[in-house]
Scaffold this active site. Structure first.
Site, PDB file in Angstrom:
ATOM      1  N   GLU A  68      -3.494   6.454   7.258  1.00  0.00           N
ATOM      2  CA  GLU A  68      -3.893   5.536   6.817  1.00  0.00           C
ATOM      3  C   GLU A  68      -4.284   5.566   5.329  1.00  0.00           C
ATOM      4  OE1 GLU A  68      -6.088   2.281   9.092  1.00  0.00           O
ATOM      5  OE2 GLU A  68      -7.197   2.517   7.429  1.00  0.00           O
TER       6      GLU A  68
ATOM      7  N   TYR B 235      -2.169  -1.845   1.464  1.00  0.00           N
ATOM      8  CA  TYR B 235      -2.428  -1.288   2.791  1.00  0.00           C
ATOM      9  C   TYR B 235      -1.321  -0.618   3.329  1.00  0.00           C
ATOM     10  CZ  TYR B 235      -3.300  -0.288   7.518  1.00  0.00           C
ATOM     11  OH  TYR B 235      -3.495   0.437   8.747  1.00  0.00           O
TER      12      TYR B 235
END
Ligand code: GDP
Ligand code: MN
Length: 380
Positions: free
Chosen positions: A189, A101
């Protein structure tokens, strides 16, 4: 403004982030064609403005044309968490050994952007963030200087990213910060940032939210705003002239005045419920507006119970009560329980007028919210 995955991926790819080959489709045939061109396996991915598509059945990995057809047929037209799917992204599937992530957002507490990296990326990152926050390395950035390369390396090192890919992940992170800044984004993101068997790093998903107030500086991004994909309920709210935000809970909330509605939202949360929406019907809560407001919340399939929080001011309590009676009188059967809290001018008269065969009347806001949360639980 939230971009679709395919739009965000274009922005990311232009900035130099590696992304898999992909193409957008609005029909089943088109999806199969793209899959054939890209070569199997491919991922067929719903393009809607909501996260958690994987878990909700909006992403399917397929191995051949037949499966691609089936997947596209199932996903196109589906209702994904209240959003109608009218486009899918067909994308070369990545054979990965690890999901990372990486993200940039604004840390409002610190008043600075923050870069985040975790080796526990994938569909459970929210759980990781909640239960195991130290598994996410954080590095604050001074916006005057931007992200220094050593900061990217530090975040990557702190997160425990494998050495073989550390350099590439750090480079993706700095690129992500730069594009976050250049696009006036609020969030950028990549989850997952996949590590392949050959230690390549590739963005399998992309999120980019752009500050609405800065859109005038980015006509290219503003153009991407997708009217069709706008939530049908939010479109309806526009028509009615309401301030409405759809949320993912099951307690419908209607109030007059933004502060009052926010308070109700907080209380619903406090008493263990989950708000389905923010809906401010404004000052002049006349009968017609109440009818429209009920139409809005009852159109949301997720709603299990509704609380009205009305403060009589310009619009008196008795008038609001008449509106509620009139609105509910239009239904043969009230779809979901409705609880009303009336305060302010002519509140008492209003409470008397309210037809208690149609609604539950509560004197206090706390009482009304608790009751609604109970009803919502019972309905589930
Ligand atoms: P989200 O659930 O809406 O965030 O959608 P994502 O694009 O992040 O996909 C969710 C999950 O599907 C990922 O964490 C992967 O596990 C899986 N997935 C998505 N794309 C691919 C792909 O190209 N290859 C493989 N093997 N899995 C994928
Ligand atoms: Mn994702």
């Amino acid at each position: 403004m939230r971009l679709h995955e395919y739009q965000a991926k274009d922005v990311f790819a232009d900035a130099g982030v590696p992304t898999p080959p992909s193409a957008l489709a609005t029909t089943v045939d088109e999806a199969v064609e793209h899959a054939e061109e890209i070569g199997y396996p491919v991922a067929v991915k719903a393009q809607v403005h909501v996260g958690g598509r994987g878990k909700a059945g909006g992403i399917k990995l397929v191995e051949n044309a037949e499966e691609a057809r089936e997947a596209a047929d199932a996903i196109l037209g589906m209702d994904l968490k209240g959003y109608h799917v009218d486009k899918v992204l067909v994308e070369g599937a990545v054979d990965f050994k690890n999901e990372l992530y990486v993200g940039i957002t604004m840390d409002r507490g610190e008043g600075k952007p923050v870069a985040m990296v975790s080796t526990q990326g994938g569909v459970n990152i929210e759980e990781v963030a909640a239960e195991n926050p130290e598994a996410i390395a954080r590095e604050h950035i001074d916006p005057a200087f931007g992200m220094h390369p050593y900061q990217a390396r530090k975040a990557v090192y702190d997160a425990g990213v494998p050495k073989a890919v550390a350099r590439d992940v750090a480079s993706v992170l700095t690129t992500l910060y730069d594009l976050w800044e250049n696009n006036d984004a609020s969030d950028a993101e990549i989850n997952p940032l996949m590590i392949t068997e050959d230690d390549e790093v590739i963005a399998a998903d992309a999120v980019l939210n752009v500050d609405d107030d800065a859109l005038f500086r980015h006509p290219d991004l503003a153009e991407m705003e997708d009217e069709a994909a706008e939530d049908a309920l939010e479109a309806k709210a526009n028509e009615y002239g309401f301030d409405y935000v759809r949320l993912d809970g099951n307690v419908g909330i209607i109030g007059n005045g933004a502060g009052l509605v926010m308070t109700t939202l907080d209380l619903v949360d406090y008493y263990g419920g989950k708000p389905a929406n923010f809906l401010d019907i404004g000052g002049g809560a006349k009968a017609e507006r109440v009818v429209n407001a009920l139409d809005m919340v009852f159109s949301d399939d997720n709603v299990d119970a509704v609380v009205f929080n009305i403060f009589g001011g310009i619009t008196r309590g008795d008038e609001v009560a008449k509106g509620i009676n009139e609105a509910l009188g239009q239904f043969d059967e009230i779809p979901k329980p409705v609880v009303v809290r009336l305060a302010g001018t002519n509140a008492e008269e209003g409470r008397e007028i309210l037809n208690d065969e149609l609604v539950t009347v509560e004197e206090t806001l706390e009482g009304a919210v608790q009751r609604t949360v109970e009803y919502a639980e019972d309905e589930q």
